[in-house]
Design a protein around this motif. Sequence first.
Motif, PDB file in Angstrom:
ATOM      1  N   ALA A   1       0.721  -1.469  -0.059  1.00 16.59           N
ATOM      2  CA  ALA A   1      -0.013   0.025   0.025  1.00 16.59           C
ATOM      3  C   ALA A   1       0.904   0.877  -0.097  1.00 16.59           C
ATOM      4  O   ALA A   1       0.445   2.243  -0.653  1.00 16.59           O
ATOM      5  CB  ALA A   1      -0.847  -0.019   1.135  1.00 16.59           C
ATOM      6  N   MET A   2       2.052   1.265   0.808  1.00 15.78           N
ATOM      7  CA  MET A   2       2.942   2.291   0.873  1.00 15.78           C
ATOM      8  C   MET A   2       3.442   2.558  -0.697  1.00 15.78           C
ATOM      9  O   MET A   2       3.771   3.547  -1.171  1.00 15.78           O
ATOM     10  CB  MET A   2       3.992   2.094   1.659  1.00 15.78           C
ATOM     11  N   ASN A   3       3.520   1.381  -1.548  1.00 19.90           N
ATOM     12  CA  ASN A   3       4.028   1.797  -2.983  1.00 19.90           C
ATOM     13  C   ASN A   3       2.777   1.938  -3.846  1.00 19.90           C
ATOM     14  O   ASN A   3       2.772   1.694  -4.824  1.00 19.90           O
ATOM     15  CB  ASN A   3       4.849   0.672  -3.304  1.00 19.90           C
ATOM     16  N   ASP A   4       1.370   2.257  -3.337  1.00 21.45           N
ATOM     17  CA  ASP A   4       0.338   2.534  -4.045  1.00 21.45           C
ATOM     18  C   ASP A   4      -0.014   1.077  -4.766  1.00 21.45           C
ATOM     19  O   ASP A   4      -0.593   1.402  -6.057  1.00 21.45           O
ATOM     20  CB  ASP A   4       0.493   3.672  -5.172  1.00 21.45           C
ATOM     21  N   LEU A   5       0.212   0.025  -4.418  1.00 20.08           N
ATOM     22  CA  LEU A   5       0.090  -1.093  -5.068  1.00 20.08           C
ATOM     23  C   LEU A   5      -1.374  -1.989  -4.797  1.00 20.08           C
ATOM     24  O   LEU A   5      -1.691  -3.106  -4.973  1.00 20.08           O
ATOM     25  CB  LEU A   5       1.093  -2.044  -5.276  1.00 20.08           C
ATOM     26  N   LEU A   6      -1.947  -1.356  -3.754  1.00 21.04           N
ATOM     27  CA  LEU A   6      -2.850  -2.018  -3.016  1.00 21.04           C
ATOM     28  C   LEU A   6      -3.691  -0.944  -2.204  1.00 21.04           C
ATOM     29  O   LEU A   6      -3.103   0.138  -1.539  1.00 21.04           O
ATOM     30  CB  LEU A   6      -2.464  -3.026  -1.894  1.00 21.04           C
ATOM     31  N   ASP A   7      -5.028  -1.210  -2.089  1.00 22.92           N
ATOM     32  CA  ASP A   7      -5.962  -0.390  -1.244  1.00 22.92           C
ATOM     33  C   ASP A   7      -5.747  -0.711   0.217  1.00 22.92           C
ATOM     34  O   ASP A   7      -5.341  -1.845   0.533  1.00 22.92           O
ATOM     35  CB  ASP A   7      -7.369  -0.324  -1.506  1.00 22.92           C
ATOM     36  N   GLU A   8      -6.006   0.330   1.039  1.00 22.38           N
ATOM     37  CA  GLU A   8      -5.758  -0.032   2.454  1.00 22.38           C
ATOM     38  C   GLU A   8      -6.479  -0.940   3.152  1.00 22.38           C
ATOM     39  O   GLU A   8      -6.242  -1.628   4.109  1.00 22.38           O
ATOM     40  CB  GLU A   8      -6.185   1.374   3.459  1.00 22.38           C
ATOM     41  N   ASP A   9      -7.714  -1.345   2.691  1.00 25.03           N
ATOM     42  CA  ASP A   9      -8.596  -2.295   3.123  1.00 25.03           C
ATOM     43  C   ASP A   9      -8.667  -3.608   2.400  1.00 25.03           C
ATOM     44  O   ASP A   9      -9.330  -4.461   2.724  1.00 25.03           O
ATOM     45  CB  ASP A   9      -9.987  -1.805   3.516  1.00 25.03           C
ATOM     46  N   THR A  10      -7.836  -3.739   1.416  1.00 24.26           N
ATOM     47  CA  THR A  10      -8.040  -5.045   0.593  1.00 24.26           C
ATOM     48  C   THR A  10      -7.111  -6.068   1.428  1.00 24.26           C
ATOM     49  O   THR A  10      -6.025  -6.138   2.007  1.00 24.26           O
ATOM     50  CB  THR A  10      -6.939  -4.984  -0.666  1.00 24.26           C
TER      51      THR A  10
ATOM     52  N   PRO B   1      -0.560 -14.350  -4.373  1.00 25.74           N
ATOM     53  CA  PRO B   1      -0.145 -14.483  -5.846  1.00 25.74           C
ATOM     54  C   PRO B   1      -0.641 -13.907  -6.961  1.00 25.74           C
ATOM     55  O   PRO B   1       0.336 -13.833  -8.157  1.00 25.74           O
ATOM     56  CB  PRO B   1      -0.284 -16.021  -5.670  1.00 25.74           C
ATOM     57  N   LYS B   2      -1.797 -13.341  -6.602  1.00 31.30           N
ATOM     58  CA  LYS B   2      -2.540 -12.663  -8.060  1.00 31.30           C
ATOM     59  C   LYS B   2      -2.027 -11.094  -7.961  1.00 31.30           C
ATOM     60  O   LYS B   2      -2.219 -10.634  -9.072  1.00 31.30           O
ATOM     61  CB  LYS B   2      -4.096 -12.949  -7.840  1.00 31.30           C
ATOM     62  N   ILE B   3      -1.237 -10.561  -7.082  1.00 28.15           N
ATOM     63  CA  ILE B   3      -0.908  -9.189  -7.190  1.00 28.15           C
ATOM     64  C   ILE B   3       0.111  -9.207  -8.071  1.00 28.15           C
ATOM     65  O   ILE B   3       1.276  -9.850  -8.043  1.00 28.15           O
ATOM     66  CB  ILE B   3      -0.668  -8.532  -5.699  1.00 28.15           C
ATOM     67  N   GLU B   4      -0.234  -8.283  -9.052  1.00 33.84           N
ATOM     68  CA  GLU B   4       0.629  -8.207 -10.382  1.00 33.84           C
ATOM     69  C   GLU B   4       1.705  -7.058  -9.956  1.00 33.84           C
ATOM     70  O   GLU B   4       1.377  -5.852  -9.749  1.00 33.84           O
ATOM     71  CB  GLU B   4      -0.084  -7.562 -11.598  1.00 33.84           C
ATOM     72  N   MET B   5       3.172  -7.490  -9.718  1.00 33.44           N
ATOM     73  CA  MET B   5       4.021  -6.371  -9.489  1.00 33.44           C
ATOM     74  C   MET B   5       4.454  -5.538 -10.777  1.00 33.44           C
ATOM     75  O   MET B   5       4.590  -6.265 -11.837  1.00 33.44           O
ATOM     76  CB  MET B   5       5.181  -6.941  -8.742  1.00 33.44           C
ATOM     77  N   PRO B   6       4.681  -4.327 -10.548  1.00 33.90           N
ATOM     78  CA  PRO B   6       5.070  -3.493 -12.033  1.00 33.90           C
ATOM     79  C   PRO B   6       6.288  -3.940 -12.614  1.00 33.90           C
ATOM     80  O   PRO B   6       6.490  -3.991 -13.680  1.00 33.90           O
ATOM     81  CB  PRO B   6       5.389  -1.929 -11.355  1.00 33.90           C
ATOM     82  N   ASN B   7       7.207  -4.545 -11.816  1.00 36.86           N
ATOM     83  CA  ASN B   7       8.569  -4.933 -12.524  1.00 36.86           C
ATOM     84  C   ASN B   7       8.428  -6.462 -12.693  1.00 36.86           C
ATOM     85  O   ASN B   7       9.476  -6.941 -12.906  1.00 36.86           O
ATOM     86  CB  ASN B   7       9.785  -4.706 -11.823  1.00 36.86           C
ATOM     87  N   ARG B   8       7.300  -7.163 -12.876  1.00 37.22           N
ATOM     88  CA  ARG B   8       7.088  -8.576 -13.188  1.00 37.22           C
ATOM     89  C   ARG B   8       7.955  -8.990 -14.189  1.00 37.22           C
ATOM     90  O   ARG B   8       8.539 -10.163 -14.240  1.00 37.22           O
ATOM     91  CB  ARG B   8       5.397  -8.686 -13.510  1.00 37.22           C
ATOM     92  N   GLU B   9       8.172  -8.239 -15.276  1.00 34.74           N
ATOM     93  CA  GLU B   9       8.774  -8.659 -16.861  1.00 34.74           C
ATOM     94  C   GLU B   9      10.053  -7.997 -16.645  1.00 34.74           C
ATOM     95  O   GLU B   9      10.838  -7.986 -17.632  1.00 34.74           O
ATOM     96  CB  GLU B   9       7.965  -8.231 -17.820  1.00 34.74           C
ATOM     97  N   GLY B  10      10.749  -7.571 -15.316  1.00 32.59           N
ATOM     98  CA  GLY B  10      11.946  -7.103 -15.537  1.00 32.59           C
ATOM     99  C   GLY B  10      13.272  -7.693 -15.347  1.00 32.59           C
ATOM    100  O   GLY B  10      14.442  -6.990 -15.427  1.00 32.59           O
ATOM    101  N   PHE B  11      13.144  -8.854 -15.421  1.00 30.68           N
ATOM    102  CA  PHE B  11      14.452  -9.764 -15.155  1.00 30.68           C
ATOM    103  C   PHE B  11      14.524 -10.722 -16.640  1.00 30.68           C
ATOM    104  O   PHE B  11      13.462 -11.178 -17.140  1.00 30.68           O
ATOM    105  CB  PHE B  11      14.237 -10.408 -13.975  1.00 30.68           C
TER     106      PHE B  11
END
Lengths: 433, 213
Positions: free
Chosen positions: B149-158, B166-176
């Motif tokens: 949430a601090m990284n704006d990747l999730l709402d406070e109450d999720t 495992p379903k949370i898609e990270m911004p740099n998923r394809e970065g490697f």
Amino acid sequence: MRDDKDTKNSGDKLSRLVFDRRRFLGSGLLGGLAALAGGRRAEADGLSTSQLVVPPWSHRPGPGVATRAYGQPSPYEKSVIRRFLPWIRPTREASVSFTPLQDLHGIITPNGLFFERHHAGTPEIDPQQHRLVIHGMVEQPLVFRVDELMRFPSVSRIHFIECAGNGAMEQHGAMHNALQFTHGMLSCAEWTGVPLRYLLREAGIRKGARWLLAEGADAAGLARSFPIEKAMDDALIVYAQNGEPLRPEQGYPLRLLLPGWEGVANVKWLRRLEVGDRPWETREETATYTDLLPSGKARQFTFVQEAKSVITSPCPERPMPGRGRFMVEGLAWSGAGRIKAVDVSFDGGRNWRSARLKGLVLDKALTRFEIEWNWQGGQALLQSRAIDETGYVQPTLGQLRAVRGMNSMYHNNAIQTWLIHPSGEVENVQLDV
Amino acid sequence: MFSSMCDGCLMRCLILAAVAMVACADEPVVAEWGLGRPISADEIKPWDIDVRPDGVGLPEGSGTAEAGEAIFQTKCASCHGEFGEGVGRFPPLVWDGTPLTADRPRKTVGNFWPYATTLWDYIYRAMPFGNAQSLTSDEVYALVAYVLAMNDLLDEDTVVDAKTLPKIEMPNREGFIRDTGPDIHASRCMQNCVQEVRIISRASQHRSVDSGE
């Protein structure tokens, strides 16, 4: 190399100089001036009397046996120590100490001088309470006591371990005027243990297994994935180092050894191996120990420490002692196999001469090289370049930066340049090629 | 299999082959030693702490960023900062907006970590520094949610749990990119390899910091 000017020839106590780089360099300069006369030096040995003296230790016996139950180096060698840089890491428990390569000989690193890299300090593990678990995609999960592992047939192999971060601080520019800090996250030992494939055969690998996870018992629980091919090839579960039980700093009572691969993969204080079908993508193989490229993508699972070399004498801590003949010496190593050749340049890489490999030339081990030089007091740019048995040639820093940019940090195996000043001082510099 | 480590074992192997017709390899004659004690999954459980990107290894439990905030401020902020900005040389957890193509970019959860599951794995095994493997599953889920949430990747109450993480898609998923072998191909020139060289950096112009031995 040592300054003996303060050595008294009477029965007085010796007041030898301890390592102090400025005085050390100063003596190097005096030596250089004395050498200007050329040829053999009349006062070169630093004794101030016209005759040799019989020192007190030739009259009276020293301490008896087992005065030190575990031997220690001579008190005159107290500068031959691991050193660390307090500012590079947040705490000493998650830091690194560097091997004094400038003071060592041969290819074996003494156990007390082996570099350290811990993520949560050195645990003090009771071997009676320690266990190694093998589970996951195996027919029968097993747990081993340390003494049980010692019942397997053992092998002893000499291999280097180099931290993937060795030289990382030099990527943006020449930083440390000390070989110990530019290259000292590198050590080499004779390791004794049991081949990992013996243990995996006991447990029985299930079909579809591709990767293993290795995990430490330290408070970092350090965990790394590695492919099963390495486990079945030369991976060892190690319990001894240079003939004695592993040192706590090196993973006592058990560590994983993946010969030639980046240091962090050689998990210390090993407590668990899990067999699986894919990598675990732990923090230490995603967020760290990956090489960020100019494209913004990062290279991952860069296991092999590619061929690298460095001149250890002269170096910033070991300036030129004077004009005349000098044996340039250094170390070469490759995580891909044996060192095939080492070339040395005295003019910054314009021309190269082949150095001699000396002593043992072993697979994935430190290898010594030497080449004679007749230094006439001029400025010179010394470099060494390693070639391994796969034909891989160690790159220049320019070649490395052209591919990896400035932020890859890890796996910097670029050629090191030492600038020799006319004074004999040696400086860490970087060239535009 | 033949091992590259098979130094000097050829004669031994030849003798063995002649006598017993066994395969020539650097292996002991006994294939199985019967050492090691069988161990059950339940016995291993306290050590079986790894979590994979597909969610394998995630335990029961759940948490939200809202619940994570109090834990973070008590157990994490002294090193990572009240806002995840990092204190001293301890690592920041929040991206500062600079792209990974910038010089010396900040590599954080928000812009660099490819998998959210790695957060769970790492926080449980290694955090808080000084008292690792002490958090409850609910606390770890809550902290994972708070850092995301601090990284704006999730709402406070999720609610984050074994199903959703495992379903949370990270911004740099394809970065490697997987390493496939040497990426730099230098040649072994011996004579007149370069015309001129220039020194572009000197350690003497850096303040060489001495050790704290």
